[in-house]
Write an enzyme that holds these catalytic residues in place. Structure first.
Site, mmCIF file in Angstrom:
data_model
loop_
_atom_site.group_PDB
_atom_site.id
_atom_site.type_symbol
_atom_site.label_atom_id
_atom_site.label_comp_id
_atom_site.label_asym_id
_atom_site.label_seq_id
_atom_site.Cartn_x
_atom_site.Cartn_y
_atom_site.Cartn_z
ATOM 1 N N GLU A 71 0.832 -1.210 0.000
ATOM 2 C CA GLU A 71 0.000 0.000 0.000
ATOM 3 C C GLU A 71 0.864 1.255 0.000
ATOM 4 O OE1 GLU A 71 -0.175 -2.652 1.893
ATOM 5 O OE2 GLU A 71 -2.175 -3.004 2.698
ATOM 6 N N CYS A 106 -2.292 -2.756 7.144
ATOM 7 C CA CYS A 106 -1.691 -2.609 8.478
ATOM 8 C C CYS A 106 -1.826 -1.158 8.965
ATOM 9 C CB CYS A 106 -0.222 -3.028 8.459
ATOM 10 S SG CYS A 106 0.904 -1.779 7.834
HETATM 11 N N1 THU Z 1 2.259 -6.339 4.116
HETATM 12 C C1 THU Z 1 1.725 -5.498 3.180
HETATM 13 O O1 THU Z 1 2.239 -5.376 2.073
HETATM 14 N N2 THU Z 1 0.635 -4.788 3.521
HETATM 15 C C2 THU Z 1 0.005 -4.855 4.728
HETATM 16 O O2 THU Z 1 -0.919 -4.100 4.981
HETATM 17 C C3 THU Z 1 0.433 -5.850 5.710
HETATM 18 C C4 THU Z 1 1.728 -6.511 5.442
HETATM 19 C C5 THU Z 1 3.486 -7.084 3.766
HETATM 20 C C6 THU Z 1 4.713 -6.682 4.512
HETATM 21 C C7 THU Z 1 5.543 -7.934 4.443
HETATM 22 O O3 THU Z 1 6.246 -7.937 3.215
HETATM 23 C C8 THU Z 1 4.514 -9.048 4.398
HETATM 24 O O4 THU Z 1 3.297 -8.452 4.036
HETATM 25 C C9 THU Z 1 4.342 -9.775 5.716
HETATM 26 O O5 THU Z 1 4.085 -8.905 6.751
#
Ligand code: THU
Length: 155
Positions: A71, A106
């Site tokens: 994101e 997140c």
């Molecule tokens: N991740 C995202 O790309 N977006 C989120 O909102 C949550 C987590 C990614 C970060 C990391 O590369 C993987 O997911 C595991 O946390």
């Protein structure tokens, strides 16, 4: 920007064609994620008011905290390329198949998107996966961050 908090749980077919389009684009972007450590691939597609669609996917690193979520890759890229254009919506897609529970962005990503929502004084819609073949649509990023922190709180 006071408004009622609303969450919509919709099947793909009931979403607008533009929203369907950015979901599909987020999915393709997810396939290109660099996630060799978590194996959790995420793709995001940002729709700007000028019609441009900017993508991003998660980029991981052997030094784990140095990576970045899909994101933020998408939103920062969109604002780097088009600083004057408002963001209308962002769709997120992941490769998670374990169960049907929703995969929402997140906290750090919510905060980063919120910065632009406040700055542009116009809601940024977020669409993410819910139960199988359903998508949760939130009309404003602030709805995902009750009591959020923004520039108005600074001294
Ligand atoms: N991740 C995202 O790309 N977006 C989120 O909102 C949550 C987590 C990614 C970060 C990391 O590369 C993987 O997911 C595991 O946390």
């Amino acid at each position: 920007m006071k408004r009622e908090i609303k969450f919509f749980n919709e099947i793909f077919e009931n979403l607008t064609p533009k929203t369907q389009e950015i979901i599909e684009i987020a999915k393709s972007s997810m396939e290109k994620a660099y996630a060799p450590y978590s194996k959790f691939k995420v793709g995001a597609a940002v729709l700007l008011e000028n019609g441009e669609i900017i993508t991003g996917n998660n980029q991981e690193n052997a030094a784990y905290p140095s990576g970045l979520c899909a994101e933020r890759v998408a939103v920062f890229s969109a604002k780097a390329l088009y600083p004057e254009d408002k963001i209308l919506k962002i769709a997120i897609f992941t490769n998670r198949e374990k169960d049907d529970s929703a995969v929402a962005p997140c906290g750090a990503c919510r905060q980063s998107i919120l910065e632009y929502e406040v700055q542009q004084n116009q809601p940024i819609e977020i669409i993410f996966q819910g139960e199988k073949n359903k998508f949760i649509r939130v009309e404003s990023t602030g709805d995902l961050l009750p009591f959020y922190f923004d520039s108005s709180r600074l001294i």
